[in-house]
Structure formats: structure tokens, C-alpha cells
Design a protein around this motif. Structure first.
Motif, short mmCIF file in Angstrom:
data_model
loop_
_atom_site.label_atom_id
_atom_site.label_comp_id
_atom_site.label_asym_id
_atom_site.label_seq_id
_atom_site.Cartn_x
_atom_site.Cartn_y
_atom_site.Cartn_z
N MET A 154 -71.79 38.72 -59.16
CA MET A 154 -73.26 38.69 -59.09
C MET A 154 -73.87 39.27 -60.35
N THR A 155 -73.31 40.40 -60.80
CA THR A 155 -73.84 41.05 -62.00
C THR A 155 -73.73 40.13 -63.22
N VAL A 156 -72.58 39.50 -63.39
CA VAL A 156 -72.36 38.60 -64.54
C VAL A 156 -73.34 37.42 -64.51
N VAL A 157 -73.47 36.79 -63.34
CA VAL A 157 -74.37 35.63 -63.22
C VAL A 157 -75.81 36.03 -63.51
N LEU A 158 -76.25 37.16 -62.97
CA LEU A 158 -77.62 37.60 -63.19
C LEU A 158 -77.87 37.93 -64.66
N LEU A 159 -76.89 38.55 -65.31
CA LEU A 159 -77.04 38.85 -66.74
C LEU A 159 -77.16 37.57 -67.57
N VAL A 160 -76.45 36.52 -67.18
CA VAL A 160 -76.52 35.24 -67.90
C VAL A 160 -77.88 34.59 -67.71
N ILE A 161 -78.40 34.62 -66.46
CA ILE A 161 -79.68 33.96 -66.16
C ILE A 161 -80.85 34.69 -66.82
N ASP A 162 -80.92 36.01 -66.63
CA ASP A 162 -82.04 36.79 -67.16
C ASP A 162 -81.59 38.24 -67.32
N PRO A 163 -81.16 38.64 -68.53
CA PRO A 163 -80.64 40.00 -68.74
C PRO A 163 -81.63 41.09 -68.35
N VAL A 164 -82.92 40.88 -68.65
CA VAL A 164 -83.92 41.91 -68.36
C VAL A 164 -84.02 42.16 -66.87
N LEU A 165 -84.19 41.08 -66.11
CA LEU A 165 -84.30 41.22 -64.66
C LEU A 165 -82.99 41.71 -64.04
N ALA A 166 -81.86 41.31 -64.64
CA ALA A 166 -80.56 41.75 -64.14
C ALA A 166 -80.42 43.26 -64.29
N LEU A 168 -82.78 45.37 -64.44
CA LEU A 168 -83.72 45.98 -63.50
C LEU A 168 -83.12 46.06 -62.10
N SER A 169 -82.36 45.01 -61.72
CA SER A 169 -81.74 45.01 -60.39
C SER A 169 -80.63 46.04 -60.27
N LEU A 170 -80.12 46.49 -61.44
CA LEU A 170 -79.01 47.46 -61.43
C LEU A 170 -79.49 48.90 -61.56
N VAL A 171 -80.80 49.11 -61.54
CA VAL A 171 -81.34 50.46 -61.70
C VAL A 171 -80.81 51.41 -60.64
N THR A 172 -80.62 50.92 -59.43
CA THR A 172 -80.20 51.80 -58.34
C THR A 172 -78.68 51.95 -58.26
N VAL A 264 -87.23 43.53 -57.89
CA VAL A 264 -86.83 42.27 -58.54
C VAL A 264 -87.76 41.14 -58.13
N THR A 265 -88.16 41.11 -56.86
CA THR A 265 -89.03 40.03 -56.39
C THR A 265 -90.39 40.08 -57.10
N VAL A 266 -90.99 41.27 -57.17
CA VAL A 266 -92.32 41.39 -57.81
C VAL A 266 -92.24 41.06 -59.29
N VAL A 267 -91.29 41.67 -60.00
CA VAL A 267 -91.17 41.41 -61.44
C VAL A 267 -90.78 39.96 -61.70
N GLY A 268 -89.91 39.41 -60.82
CA GLY A 268 -89.46 38.03 -60.98
C GLY A 268 -90.61 37.04 -60.87
N VAL A 269 -91.54 37.29 -59.94
CA VAL A 269 -92.70 36.39 -59.80
C VAL A 269 -93.53 36.38 -61.08
N PHE A 270 -93.72 37.57 -61.66
CA PHE A 270 -94.46 37.62 -62.93
C PHE A 270 -93.74 36.83 -64.02
N ILE A 284 -82.10 32.65 -56.71
CA ILE A 284 -80.74 33.21 -56.89
C ILE A 284 -80.81 34.71 -57.10
N PHE A 285 -81.78 35.15 -57.91
CA PHE A 285 -81.92 36.58 -58.17
C PHE A 285 -82.19 37.36 -56.88
#
Length: 560
Positions: A154-166, A168-172, A264-270, A284-285
């Protein structure tokens, strides 16, 4: 690496093929799980896109997406089947090999070890602890590997799609790692306490159930029930603590991951609004971020089970690494039948952390002679006999068989030369024939001849199925005299040159004693005998009588 892990390692390596196949299947399962949101994303981005209803979808693309969904399902099902089969098979084999290894080692350990170790605790290690090792592979490791692969994927796929949002999803993620570490440590401590309580519980229950006659005779049923209830409550308390920890961990992880999903949902919509991310990618995110709590929670839960299982592995390792074994010396003697001469030269012995049980004892028996040992309980009579049988080695001095130090003789040879008839003959679940032939490979004719010589044949014939009558544990249904005669028959069948009789007529009535004495007379004839007895009748048959007191010979009498 813990002692438990070291013990498990060779057993795991033997199953490397099955475990490697299961690992490959687990990887396919993780890929299938990763692929599940993609068909929906493709439909949103490429089939529906910005079209307004009504519209005609691309049939070829739809069929391709349908085939993708079917392929994902088939891959998941096939991988689940083979992964489960390989892990379960490997777990069963590992549990079987461990169980055999620990039981074989228990057979090699000294009598002293078995006398100081609670039987219920050993039974728990041979059964429950070993079974947990099998479940570790069939249930825990596969789930842990799949969760880890899924989280990484999941981490690899998210980093490929959008590193910034990925990112952000790993903050926790760091917070989750810390919480998981603390959770595992607490579970490990409680798992060890839990296993100790289970061992104590099994020992107490085994002790009481094995002495049910005494329990009922003293009206102690309530007392024994209370003892078990107390230990069970302690075990339950630790189990509830573990359940409370698990629930607290699951709730905490769920809340933390929900915060990450919301972020991720809020930032992703922006980002979708700015055209930096497609709607399908956002799906997917959100799907991955929401699911991320599942593999994280699953991994931590299974890691806790792994920690508990390793605590059980440590208990198995304690037995397998126990070295309280009486070893044969190199080139130990293993000759023919012994003449039966016994000599003790200045023998002393003490049990661990106790006062001396024997002190400077010297005796000599010629082949075929009988020695009676008398004295109060605890005087050292049974200890002396146990040294002759080499259940223990003397602290100082020597025990000689035919002029040869018993420590220079192979134990297998000594067992063939020396037989022991106990005060209460131990019988095992099985037929009468099997009990008489215990430890010997003898034809049926020899079994019958031994029973006749022991004055046991007549009562055996009156049993429902004669020699094929099945006996319950400890020979349930037979009288004390009958059990003793079976024990004498068992010894006669082995035909040893040296016999040790440990209170063979104690607790028998006059008739039973008369019948047993007939068998004992045939048993002792022509053999060297050590008689531990309070019976004047039995002692009078001896050539020598020694009285022991506090481990020393206080009086010696010679007959004839």
C-alpha cells in the motif's frame, strides 16, 4: 535470539519448502488485496469519467475490468487454499516433531529431575505448549506476513500515485509503531504469567485426580475444588488483562487510522479540485488509508500471539536444554548376563539441597544371596536400592556390579540385569498380556509361564477375556495382591540376575500376602535379592539383614 527461537529453528528449517510455498502464496494474497480497489478506480476514471447520463460505456473496457475482478478473486481463492494447506501441514509436522523430541528427552532425564518437577506442568508442555507451536505456523505467521506485505505494498503504490498525499497518510505510522511495541511487551509479560498459572493448575488437578480415593476418604472434595478454582481464577485474571489490552489496542489503532483517513480524504479532495489527482486515484488512496488500520491491527495482534507463543517455546526449550541426565561413559560395558555380585564401597549420597541420605555405607553380596534392609521411613533403604539400580550416582564411593563400577556399565545393560518390584505395582492402560510383557519382546507362551510362576495364572483366567482383558489406568478393578502378582510375573519374564523388592507385601491382607509370597519365593530363587521390608516373614528369608538409621548401618545380622 531467545532460547525458544533457537529450539524452534531446526524444526522450521526442515519445513522450508512448505513455508517457502506458503510465503509465495501469501505474497499473491497481498497483491490480490492491493488490486481490489483498482477496478472501481478504472470505472470512475475511464468508463464514467466526465460523461453525463445517459451514455454508452466502452464494452471492451468493461469486459476487461470484469475479467480483472474475476482474476483477482481466482488468485485470492487459489492462494488462500494453497497457503492454508502448506502452513497447516508445516505446523502439524513441526508440532509432531517437537512433541516426540520433548517426550524422548523426558525419557532420558534422570529420576531426580522427574521427582522434583510437577507432572501437570510437564504434561502442559508436552501437549498445550507444543500444540501452540503448530498453531503459530498454521495461523499466526501467515497472517503476519500477509499484513506486512500488504502494508508495504500500500505504501509503495501510494508513493507512486501521489508522494505528498502518501507521506501525509503515513503521519500516524510512528505513533502506531510505538503503541504496537508497548502492547507486545505487555502481552509477553502476561503470556509468561499465564503459562505458569496453567502449569500450576494442571499439576494440582493431576495430583488430586490421581489420588481421588484419598480425596474422597478425607472428604476433601471441596478443598480440592477450591484449590483448582483459585488457580483458575488467577489464570482467568491474566487472560482478562490480555483481552483488555487487546481491546484497548484495537480501539486506539482504529481512532488513529480514522484520523489519517479523514486527513487524506480532505486533502485529497483539494488535490482533485486542483487537477493534481484523479477521482479514481483518490478512491484508491481513501481505500488504502482506511484499510491500513486492518493490516496494522492484524500484524500487532498476531505479533502479540507470536510473543505469547515464544513464551511457550521458552518453556519447551527449558525441557529440551535440561541436562540432568545420567550419561553412559565412553566404551561403557555391555557384556553378557551378570553373575549378580553387588558391593558398595564407602557410599554416600545426598539429594539436592538436603541432608545426606546415605553416609559411608559398605556392604557386599555374593551372587544368589539375599539382603534385607530394615529401618524407619527415611532411613535410606530405598535410596540404597536406587543407587544399586543406578537411578542415581553416589555422591562419593562406588557401587560395584560383579566387581565393575556401575558408572562404567551401560545403562541398557544394567536395566537388563536389575529389576525392581515396587510396593504398588504400576500397571498401564492395555491388556493383561501387554502389562506382563511390558519392556520385553516375549512370546505368549513365555507370558503364561511367567504368570503361572507368579501364581497369577488362575485369577487371570477368571477375568472376562483372560490375558486379553483390558485394564484401566493403574490396573483399575484388580486387587493389590493381583497387581503385585502381575508385577512379579513381569519381572520373572525378564529373568534378571538381580532383584530389588521395595516393600512388596505392604498393605496386603494375610491371604493376599500368602499368594504374593509364593510368587516372590519363585522370583528370588537363584537370584541376588535386595529386600526393603518391614515384614519379619520376608526379612527372615534373607542371608543378611541390615538396619539403617539416618543413612548409616546401625545393625547387621547374618543368617546361616
Amino acid at each position: 535470539m531467545s532460547d525458544g527461537a533457537k529450539v524452534l529453528r531446526p524444526y522450521v528449517l526442515r519445513q522450508w519448502r512448505a513455508l517457502a510455498g506458503a510465503s509465495a502464496g501469501t505474497a499473491v494474497l497481498a497483491l490480490a488485496e492491493l488490486a481490489k480497489p483498482w477496478p472501481i478506480a478504472l470505472i470512475v476514471d475511464h468508463v464514467i469519467a466526465d460523461r453525463e447520463a445517459p451514455f454508452t460505456p466502452d464494452l471492451t473496457l468493461l469486459l476487461g475490468i470484469g475479467a480483472m475482478i474475476l482474476a483477482i478473486a481466482v488468485a485470492e481463492s487459489a492462494s488462500t487454499y494453497f497457503t492454508g494447506l502448506w502452513l497447516q501441514s508445516a505446523g502439524e509436522r513441526i508440532a509432531h516433531q517437537l512433541r516426540v523430541a520433548i517426550y524422548d528427552h523426558l525419557q532420558r532425564l534422570s529420576l531426580a529431575y522427574h521427582q522434583r518437577t510437577p507432572k501437570g506442568d510437564l504434561l502442559t508442555r508436552v501437549t498445550e505448549d507444543v500444540n501452540d507451536m503448530g498453531e503459530l505456523f498454521s495461523d499466526t505467521l501467515g497472517e503476519m506476513l500477509q499484513s506486512a506485505l500488504l502494508a508495504v505494498g500500500m505504501t509503495v503504490v501510494l508513493l507512486v500515485i501521489d508522494p505528498v498525499l502518501a507521506l501525509l497518510s503515513l503521519v500516524t505510522a510512528p505513533l502506531l509503531v510505538i503503541i504496537s511495541f508497548v502492547f507486545r511487551r505487555k502481552v509477553r509479560d502476561r503470556a509468561r504469567r499465564q503459562r505458569r498459572h496453567e502449569g500450576d493448575l494442571a499439576s494440582i488437578a493431576n495430583e488430586a485426580l490421581s489420588a481421588m480415593t484419598v480425596v474422597k476418604a478425607f472428604g476433601a472434595e471441596r478443598q480440592e475444588a477450591d484449590r483448582v478454582r483459585t488457580r483458575s481464577e488467577q489464570r482467568m485474571g491474566v487472560g482478562v488483562e490480555v483481552a483488555r489490552l487487546q481491546a484497548r489496542f484495537d480501539g486506539t489503532v482504529g481512532v488513529i487510522r480514522a484520523m489519517a483517513t479523514a486527513l487524506v480524504t480532505v486533502v485529497g479532495v483539494f488535490r482533485v479540485a486542483k487537477g493534481e489527482l484523479s477521482v479514481g486515484d483518490l478512491i484508491i488512496f481513501v481505500s488504502y488509508t482506511r484499510k491500513a488500520s486492518s493490516p496494522m491491527r492484524s500484524f500487532a495482534r498476531e505479533a502479540a500471539k507470536l510473543t505469547a507463543a515464544l513464551a511457550r517455546a521458552d518453556r519447551i526449550a527449558e525441557v529440551l536444554t535440561e541436562d540432568d541426565v545420567i550419561e553412559d561413559r565412553p566404551h561403557a560395558y555391555h557384556g553378557g548376563r551378570a553373575r549378580g555380585e553387588i558391593e558398595l564401597e564407602d557410599v554416600s549420597f545426598r539429594y539436592a539441597h538436603e541432608r545426606p541420605a546415605l553416609q559411608d555405607v559398605s556392604i557386599k553380596l555374593h551372587a544368589g544371596q539375599r539382603l534385607a534392609l530394615t529401618g524407619a521411613s527415611g532411613a535410606g533403604k530405598s535410596t540404597l536400592a536406587a543407587l544399586v539400580a543406578r537411578f542415581y550416582d553416589p555422591t562419593s564411593g562406588r557401587v560395584l556390579i560383579d566387581g565393575r563400577d556401575a558408572r562404567d556399565c551401560a545403562q541398557a545393560w544394567l536395566r537388563d540385569q536389575i529389576a525392581v518390584v515396587l510396593q504398588d505395582t504400576v500397571l498401564f492402560t492395555g491388556t493383561v498380556r501387554e502389562n506382563i510383557a511390558y519392556g520385553a519382546d516375549a512370546p505368549d507362551e513365555a507370558v503364561v509361564d511367567a504368570a503361572k510362576a507368579a501364581a497369577a495364572h488362575d485369577f487371570i483366567q477368571r477375568l472376562p477375556d483372560g490375558y486379553d482383558t483390558r485394564l484401566g489406568p493403574q490396573g483399575t478393578g484388580l486387587s493389590g495382591g493381583q497387581r503385585q502378582r502381575l508385577g512379579i510375573a513381569r519381572t520373572l519374564l525378564r529373568d534378571p540376575p538381580i532383584i530389588i523388592l521395595d516393600e512388596p507385601t505392604t498393605a496386603l491382607d494375610q491371604d493376599a500376602e500368602n499368594q504374593v509370597m509364593d510368587g516372590l519365593d519363585r522370583l528370588m530363587r537363584g537370584r541376588t535379592c535386595i529386600l526393603i521390608t518391614h515384614s519379619a516373614r520376608l526379612a527372615s528369608t534373607a542371608d543378611q539383614i541390615l538396619e539403617l538409621d539416618h543413612g548409616r548401618i546401625t545393625e547387621a545380622t547374618t543368617h546361616g
